[in-house]
Every structure is written in C-alpha cells, then in structure tokens.
Design a protein around this motif. Structure first.
Motif, PDB file in Angstrom:
ATOM      1  N   VAL A  99       0.837  -1.202   0.000  1.00 59.16           N
ATOM      2  CA  VAL A  99       0.000   0.000   0.000  1.00 59.16           C
ATOM      3  C   VAL A  99       0.873   1.254   0.000  1.00 59.16           C
ATOM      4  O   VAL A  99       0.611   2.216  -0.735  1.00 59.16           O
ATOM      5  N   ILE A 100       1.928   1.259   0.825  1.00 59.26           N
ATOM      6  CA  ILE A 100       2.824   2.419   0.852  1.00 59.26           C
ATOM      7  C   ILE A 100       3.509   2.606  -0.496  1.00 59.26           C
ATOM      8  O   ILE A 100       3.607   3.729  -1.009  1.00 59.26           O
ATOM      9  N   LEU A 101       3.960   1.505  -1.102  1.00 59.16           N
ATOM     10  CA  LEU A 101       4.648   1.607  -2.389  1.00 59.16           C
ATOM     11  C   LEU A 101       3.705   2.038  -3.501  1.00 59.16           C
ATOM     12  O   LEU A 101       4.148   2.576  -4.519  1.00 59.16           O
ATOM     13  N   ASP A 102       2.422   1.801  -3.333  1.00 63.65           N
ATOM     14  CA  ASP A 102       1.445   2.283  -4.296  1.00 63.65           C
ATOM     15  C   ASP A 102       1.396   3.815  -4.260  1.00 63.65           C
ATOM     16  O   ASP A 102       1.212   4.465  -5.296  1.00 63.65           O
ATOM     17  N   ALA A 103       1.571   4.371  -3.055  1.00 64.88           N
ATOM     18  CA  ALA A 103       1.543   5.825  -2.898  1.00 64.88           C
ATOM     19  C   ALA A 103       2.917   6.454  -3.083  1.00 64.88           C
ATOM     20  O   ALA A 103       3.038   7.591  -3.552  1.00 64.88           O
ATOM     21  N   LYS A 104       3.957   5.730  -2.697  1.00 60.61           N
ATOM     22  CA  LYS A 104       5.339   6.223  -2.759  1.00 60.61           C
ATOM     23  C   LYS A 104       6.180   5.214  -3.540  1.00 60.61           C
ATOM     24  O   LYS A 104       6.882   4.392  -2.961  1.00 60.61           O
ATOM     25  N   PRO A 105       6.125   5.247  -4.865  1.00 55.72           N
ATOM     26  CA  PRO A 105       6.798   4.219  -5.676  1.00 55.72           C
ATOM     27  C   PRO A 105       8.306   4.167  -5.442  1.00 55.72           C
ATOM     28  O   PRO A 105       8.948   5.180  -5.153  1.00 55.72           O
ATOM     29  N   LEU A 106       8.831   2.956  -5.582  1.00 55.31           N
ATOM     30  CA  LEU A 106      10.270   2.711  -5.458  1.00 55.31           C
ATOM     31  C   LEU A 106      10.648   1.687  -6.519  1.00 55.31           C
ATOM     32  O   LEU A 106      10.069   0.594  -6.575  1.00 55.31           O
ATOM     33  N   GLY A 107      11.615   2.024  -7.363  1.00 55.71           N
ATOM     34  CA  GLY A 107      12.008   1.134  -8.439  1.00 55.71           C
ATOM     35  C   GLY A 107      13.114   0.188  -8.038  1.00 55.71           C
ATOM     36  O   GLY A 107      13.739   0.321  -6.969  1.00 55.71           O
ATOM     37  N   ALA A 108      13.375  -0.781  -8.889  1.00 60.54           N
ATOM     38  CA  ALA A 108      14.449  -1.737  -8.646  1.00 60.54           C
ATOM     39  C   ALA A 108      15.773  -1.012  -8.496  1.00 60.54           C
ATOM     40  O   ALA A 108      16.137  -0.173  -9.322  1.00 60.54           O
ATOM     41  N   GLY A 109      16.483  -1.316  -7.404  1.00 62.32           N
ATOM     42  CA  GLY A 109      17.797  -0.721  -7.177  1.00 62.32           C
ATOM     43  C   GLY A 109      17.778   0.713  -6.697  1.00 62.32           C
ATOM     44  O   GLY A 109      18.836   1.272  -6.385  1.00 62.32           O
ATOM     45  N   GLU A 110      16.625   1.333  -6.616  1.00 61.91           N
ATOM     46  CA  GLU A 110      16.541   2.729  -6.184  1.00 61.91           C
ATOM     47  C   GLU A 110      16.582   2.835  -4.661  1.00 61.91           C
ATOM     48  O   GLU A 110      16.059   1.969  -3.949  1.00 61.91           O
ATOM     49  N   ALA A 111      17.177   3.926  -4.171  1.00 56.69           N
ATOM     50  CA  ALA A 111      17.205   4.182  -2.732  1.00 56.69           C
ATOM     51  C   ALA A 111      15.943   4.891  -2.274  1.00 56.69           C
ATOM     52  O   ALA A 111      15.491   4.719  -1.140  1.00 56.69           O
ATOM     53  N   GLY A 112      15.361   5.707  -3.150  1.00 56.96           N
ATOM     54  CA  GLY A 112      14.193   6.477  -2.767  1.00 56.96           C
ATOM     55  C   GLY A 112      14.573   7.704  -1.968  1.00 56.96           C
ATOM     56  O   GLY A 112      15.747   7.957  -1.686  1.00 56.96           O
ATOM     57  N   ALA A 179      -6.455   4.040   3.194  1.00 60.29           N
ATOM     58  CA  ALA A 179      -5.823   3.717   1.906  1.00 60.29           C
ATOM     59  C   ALA A 179      -5.717   2.212   1.716  1.00 60.29           C
ATOM     60  O   ALA A 179      -5.908   1.695   0.596  1.00 60.29           O
ATOM     61  N   ALA A 180      -5.420   1.485   2.781  1.00 61.47           N
ATOM     62  CA  ALA A 180      -5.306   0.029   2.684  1.00 61.47           C
ATOM     63  C   ALA A 180      -6.646  -0.600   2.321  1.00 61.47           C
ATOM     64  O   ALA A 180      -6.707  -1.545   1.513  1.00 61.47           O
ATOM     65  N   LYS A 181      -7.727  -0.083   2.896  1.00 63.59           N
ATOM     66  CA  LYS A 181      -9.061  -0.612   2.576  1.00 63.59           C
ATOM     67  C   LYS A 181      -9.368  -0.425   1.091  1.00 63.59           C
ATOM     68  O   LYS A 181      -9.865  -1.344   0.418  1.00 63.59           O
ATOM     69  N   THR A 182      -9.040   0.752   0.572  1.00 60.89           N
ATOM     70  CA  THR A 182      -9.262   1.026  -0.853  1.00 60.89           C
ATOM     71  C   THR A 182      -8.386   0.125  -1.720  1.00 60.89           C
ATOM     72  O   THR A 182      -8.835  -0.419  -2.739  1.00 60.89           O
TER      73      THR A 182
END
Length: 413
Positions: A99-112, A179-182
């Motif tokens: 759910v968090i990654l849906d809102a705050k995307p993080l790609g492969a190998g990325e630190a964010g 957000a998790a419910k949605t």
C-alpha cells in the motif's frame, strides 16, 4: 456464272467458315481451359489427441492451513486445511509495504527519498515495546532512505517501522488504514482486513487464497522482491539487521515474510523459483498455524520438494509436425504441418484438448499458411495456444494437358 460454279463457291466458303469456326473454337477452348480456376482441394485433417499428465501429490503440513499458487497461473493451484480467514501476524506487513509503495513508488535498485525520523517515531518505538511487539532501533534525527526504512521494517519484522512508514506516507495510521481498505478492494482481496500496520492485532486477517495473491504481487514488485530476498543488511545508526525468514537460500526460497503471534502461530508466506523444461516457475505459497518456525520450515521444505514434479512442460506441437494433408484431383500432394514448435507449462493433470482447422486450397506454395491448430489448456479458466499450419509442399498448377482433358472438373471449380 453457271449454277454449278455458284454451288462450288458456296461449298468452298462453307468449308473455310467451318475451318475458321473450328480454329476459333479450339483457341477459345484452349484459352478457357487454361485460364479457368482449378478445383479446390479439401484438407484431410488429423485431430490431435487429448493430452494428460500425472496428478500432483503435494506433501501438506499436518497442521494449520496451506495453499500454493504460481505466477502466471490464476488463483490457487492446491490447498490443504480449512482455508478460513484467520489472523496473519506480521505477514500483514506485506500489505503495509504494498500500500505504501502504491503511494510512494520505489524502483528496482533505487534508494528512494530520505526519511528523517523524529521524536514521534521514538514514541512509536516505546509503544511497540510496551505491546511486546518486535522492534528495530530508532533515534530522533536519524536519516534513512526509503529502501533502508523498508529493510528495517521487513527483515527483522519491526512493528515500529511499519507504523512510522505508514505515518510518513499517509500522515496518520487512520490515513493508512483508509488507503489500505481502498487498495484491498481494488485488488479484489475481499478476504483480507487490516486493522493495524504490523499484524499484532488479531483483527488483521486474511485467507490462504488471498495471501497467495498478495505473494504474487510482492514477487512482481521489483524493489519489494529485492528487499524480501535479503538475508541481512547493514543500516546507518541501526547496524546489522537479519531476516527472520530462515528458509532463505534453501530450496530456492527467495522470500517473502514470516509471522508469529500466540493466536496466529508460526506462519510463512514464501516464494521460490525452479526450472521445468524451458520454463521458470515462480511458486508462491503460504503455511499458517505452525507450533514453531522450526516445524514450519521443515514442513515447507517438504512441500516445495513435492510440488516441483507437479509442473509439466508439455509439448503441444513440434515444428513440421503433420496435422493433415491435401491431395489434388490432378495428383499433387502436400502435408499440412506446424509452422513452429509450441509447448505449455501446466500444473498437475490440467486437461489439454486440441482442434485443427484448414481452408480449402486450389494452388499454393510451400510455406503458405492454410490453417491453425489450437490447444485449450485448463478447465474453469482455460487458456489457448494456437500454432499456424502451412503447406509442406507446393500444390502446382496441373498444366495444359490435364486442364484440356478435364473440362468438367474445371467447370466445377
């Protein structure tokens, strides 16, 4: 002119006219027979036999509830136990992460982005300790990247980082839960409910079927799949953290998440990759309700070993395999063959049936596409694999001699 001469001239004209008619008629006949379409030839088809495979025989744990699935296969492949909705302990953190990654995307190998932890996060740390939950250290003013924060949440299964990340992403725990419910509804995870971020609450529940689908989402997320596969990590301020999943690296296991509470027992949502023929299978499974993680891990290792032979790489068609033939009325013959090879990966005794269709053909070159062989795989939610069929030999024009000798066939054509 004498009457006899007139008769002679008339006869000569008639003879010339008759000859001209014959010549013109002959030319017309030759032209008509050589330009007329030849008759079409119907295919003599060879329908493929139904294909069957041995029934899979998983070795299920003698306790709790279990289910397995695989990426690319719909739903659950097999299950054991009641399949009820039950508490899932820290496996809940996989929902939190997704759910968090849906809102705050993080790609492969990325630190964010960097996340600065505050006194509020220290308060969360002490609240979790008071609840007898699992924690990882936090210091006010400490800065971790998004990826490092996820590692702190997932590897040692730190409840405080699950809560801190939820607040970071959504402003509050209530904001996260909404957000998790949605998110659960959008992903058709109707048997899953989360009432906290960590799974310490017995009201955070799911079913084996939903957990298999959650596992597929985890292994399908490049960054999350990387994190859950880490045996350990070294983080600023915190130091070395170790993954609670002791099956990592055994039997190809590369994730996903443990869970343990008095109510839920010892639980593991796991994934593993292995090769079947030319295909790689990504197996996702869950076992809930073990007495200890040692018992749980032994049962899962036996389950994985027993499941692998249940997948079969089935050859549907070899390149050049014959599925019929044409025979023309003038004696040309050509096999109808598969343009390319095709195979399919199936689970257990999934039914496979096939059917061939081919058009009527007049003339054709070798390699011309003339039909299709289609295979239907599976029962309730079948898939289809189709292979083009082509002429193996040319079906050539019969030539003038045959054409002029078979005007009736040409007319029929």
């Amino acid at each position: 002119m004498s009457p006899s001469r007139r008769v002679l001239l008339r006869r000569r004209r008639l003879a010339v006219f008759s000859i001209l008619l014959v010549v013109v008629g002959g030319i017309g006949y030759v032209g008509a027979t050589n330009l007329a379409p030849v008759p079409a030839s119907a295919a003599d088809l060879v329908q493929p036999a139904a294909l069957t495979q041995p029934v899979a025989a998983p070795t299920w744990p003698a306790f709790g509830e279990s289910a397995i699935g695989a990426v690319g296969f719909p739903g659950v492949l097999a299950s054991s136990g009641a399949q009820d909705t039950v508490p899932i302990a820290s496996i809940t953190k996989m929902v939190t992460a997704l759910v968090i990654l849906d809102a705050k995307p993080l790609g492969a190998g990325e630190a964010g982005p960097d996340i600065t932890f505050t006194d509020a996060d220290v308060d969360i740390y002490y609240d979790v300790i008071a609840e007898n939950g699992s924690v990882a250290p936090v210091v006010s003013g400490m800065v971790l990247t998004q990826r490092e924060s996820f590692e702190a949440m997932l590897l040692p299964s730190a409840n405080n980082y699950a809560a801190s990340l939820a607040v970071w992403a959504f402003g509050s725990i209530d904001g996260y839960l909404a957000a998790a419910k949605t998110w659960l509804a959008a992903n058709a995870l109707t048997q899953t409910t989360v009432t906290d971020t960590s799974g310490l609450s017995t009201s955070s529940v799911s079913s084996p079927a939903d957990l298999v689908e959650i596992g597929k989402l985890v292994v399908g997320h490049p960054a999350l799949a990387e994190i859950v596969a880490l045996p350990s990590a070294v983080l600023p301020v915190i130091g070395t953290i170790t993954n609670t999943n002791k099956l990592l690296g055994r039997d190809g296991v590369d994730g996903i998440k443990t869970g343990t509470t008095d109510v839920a027992g010892a639980c593991l949502l796991f994934s593993t990759d292995f090769t079947v023929g030319t295909s790689t299978v990504t197996l996702v499974g869950v076992v809930l309700g073990g007495d200890t993680h040692s018992e749980l891990n032994s049962a899962i290792a036996a389950l994985i070993e027993s499941v692998q032979p249940g997948f079969h790489d089935v050859i549907l068609a070899e390149e050049g395999a014959v599925f019929g033939s044409y025979t023309t009325q003038w004696g040309d013959e050509s096999d109808i063959v598969a343009e390319r090879a095709a195979s399919v990966l199936v689970w257990s005794d999934s039914p496979i049936t096939g059917g061939v269709t081919a058009e009527d053909v007049q003339l054709g070159r070798a390699g011309d596409e003339v039909g299709t062989v289609s295979f239907t795989i599976g029962g309730a939610t079948p898939t289809t694999v189709s292979v083009p069929l082509e002429l193996h030999q040319a079906l050539a024009d019969p030539g003038p001699a045959w054409r002029m000798g078979h005007p009736g066939e040409l007319a029929a054509g």
